[in-house]
Design a protein around this motif. Sequence first.
Motif: not given
Length: 274
Positions: A21-24, A40-43
């Motif tokens: 959710g944060l990344a989106h 960047q972490a989700l990537e």
Amino acid sequence: MAGVKVRLDEAMGTSLIMLYGLAHDAHATPSILGDTVAAQALEKVDYDFARLKLSPKLTALAVTTRAKHFDGWTSRFLAQHERATVVNLGAGLDSRVWRVAPGAGVTWYDVDYPEVAEVRRKIFPSRDNYHLIGSSVTEPDWLEQIRPDLPTLIVAQGLTMYLQPEEGQSLFRRLTDHFAHGAVILDTHNSYALRRQNKLVHRHFGATMHWAINGPDDLERAVPQLHCTDVVSGLVLQGRAPGLPIAYKIFVKLVQSVPVIRDAGLYLRYEFGS
């Protein structure tokens, strides 16, 4: 960079929803939090989010409205205490320390299971005065690593419902006994929400929620050191989020007169000590 294989069991797996959710939201225009560290972490994460069948927009709104409120509580506490300690319990894959960006006088501890801590080390950058403790929050030994005398903010977002009531109450008694003074901020599920949400989290993660907190008095009775200073309905707060579908806004307005639904999830702030 190759993705980090993420296999988190039971309640630990729900931390992926927070990061998603944060990344989106970070890629949205406008963005509520603009959390580029989370994006960047989700990537770096190798996980099939499609299996969760999440709505990216609604997930981002739910995650970020709660996170923004807790970020605000955290920032206000640190504005009042130049030298302080923050203990973030069940930190999961949240990147709050980078969003809040505390000053040099603040020492920050994220506490979560060793498996979660290992993932955090791989996907998040390091920073000064930041410590990661790999332990179940209910184990008593980790607390001895943290000095007790500074004003202390204890953050427990997305945690209480996964604890057994007895172990959760014991945890907060240990915390308020260990630290001289400070504040506790947490969110809750009441009995109604626990029944409904358990179907979802069990289906996707095999997790089970155990601890229903039906109001601020529940915790005050169990932990007399705590004194509630603020209560916010998570549903009502989310209903004010920009970009929320009109049908959801109407639903929130209608249920505000039904306490068991309106207060299904509460954000609570307590103070303790001198």
